[in-house]
Design a protein around this motif. Sequence first.
Motif, PDB file in Angstrom:
ATOM      1  N   LEU A  83       4.763 -10.863   9.371  1.00  0.00           N
ATOM      2  CA  LEU A  83       5.935  -9.697   9.411  1.00  0.00           C
ATOM      3  C   LEU A  83       5.964  -8.987   8.009  1.00  0.00           C
ATOM      4  N   LYS A  84       5.578  -9.853   6.926  1.00  0.00           N
ATOM      5  CA  LYS A  84       5.253  -8.972   5.594  1.00  0.00           C
ATOM      6  C   LYS A  84       4.245  -8.305   5.727  1.00  0.00           C
ATOM      7  N   GLU A  85       3.131  -8.311   6.523  1.00  0.00           N
ATOM      8  CA  GLU A  85       2.032  -7.303   6.360  1.00  0.00           C
ATOM      9  C   GLU A  85       2.520  -6.352   7.045  1.00  0.00           C
ATOM     10  N   LYS A  86       3.264  -6.333   8.190  1.00  0.00           N
ATOM     11  CA  LYS A  86       3.639  -5.158   8.932  1.00  0.00           C
ATOM     12  C   LYS A  86       4.798  -4.362   7.955  1.00  0.00           C
ATOM     13  N   LEU A  87       5.622  -5.075   7.168  1.00  0.00           N
ATOM     14  CA  LEU A  87       6.471  -4.518   6.459  1.00  0.00           C
ATOM     15  C   LEU A  87       6.037  -3.641   5.439  1.00  0.00           C
ATOM     16  N   ILE A  88       4.626  -4.138   4.877  1.00  0.00           N
ATOM     17  CA  ILE A  88       3.892  -3.471   3.627  1.00  0.00           C
ATOM     18  C   ILE A  88       3.411  -2.290   4.435  1.00  0.00           C
ATOM     19  N   ALA A  89       2.794  -2.230   5.665  1.00  0.00           N
ATOM     20  CA  ALA A  89       2.307  -1.092   6.146  1.00  0.00           C
ATOM     21  C   ALA A  89       3.282  -0.188   6.450  1.00  0.00           C
ATOM     22  N   GLN A  90       4.492  -0.557   6.721  1.00  0.00           N
ATOM     23  CA  GLN A  90       5.535   0.480   7.142  1.00  0.00           C
ATOM     24  C   GLN A  90       6.336   0.808   5.837  1.00  0.00           C
ATOM     25  N   TRP A  91       5.755   0.384   4.556  1.00  0.00           N
ATOM     26  CA  TRP A  91       6.778   0.989   3.511  1.00  0.00           C
ATOM     27  C   TRP A  91       6.510   2.207   3.113  1.00  0.00           C
ATOM     28  N   PRO A  92       7.709   2.838   2.753  1.00  0.00           N
ATOM     29  CA  PRO A  92       7.785   4.353   2.475  1.00  0.00           C
ATOM     30  C   PRO A  92       6.822   4.696   1.471  1.00  0.00           C
ATOM     31  N   LYS A  93       5.877   5.690   1.548  1.00  0.00           N
ATOM     32  CA  LYS A  93       5.197   6.361   0.590  1.00  0.00           C
ATOM     33  C   LYS A  93       5.855   6.842  -0.681  1.00  0.00           C
ATOM     34  N   ASP A  94       7.154   7.200  -0.320  1.00  0.00           N
ATOM     35  CA  ASP A  94       7.662   7.844  -1.584  1.00  0.00           C
ATOM     36  C   ASP A  94       8.391   6.855  -2.543  1.00  0.00           C
ATOM     37  N   LYS A  95       8.222   5.805  -2.154  1.00  0.00           N
ATOM     38  CA  LYS A  95       9.259   4.631  -2.794  1.00  0.00           C
ATOM     39  C   LYS A  95       7.910   4.176  -4.021  1.00  0.00           C
TER      40      LYS A  95
END
Length: 118
Positions: free
Chosen positions: A33-45
């Motif tokens: 779940l954390k791996e998926k979260l990292i992949a979805q992390w907003p690039k502007d953050k």
Amino acid sequence: MAVQELVEIKFRLADGSDIGPNKYASSTTVGSLKEKLIAQWPKDKDNGPRTTNDVKLINAGRILENSRTLGESRLPVAEVPGGVITMHVVVRPPVNDKNNDKLKEDSPKKGGCACTIL
């Protein structure tokens, strides 16, 4: 064939913005779940997580363990039909070597005192 139970989760970031909601199988591990979260992390953050070890997921006041599944974590809101679980995301800030060197220089030497006597 058993029907896979799906859990709907959104991730609340420190600035109050959300990622999701998305549906995940209850057999999904917290680590994946954390791996998926990292992949979805907003690039502007700024200061996004680089690895799963940089992320802590908190649900109902508990830090979830990487090796456990969502089902094993007993997410309390998952039992409410149609309910969306909000997990809070804590990201470990990146460690900058220059900051570490600065901290070492500012720290008192062994045997020294950093206190002020009045």
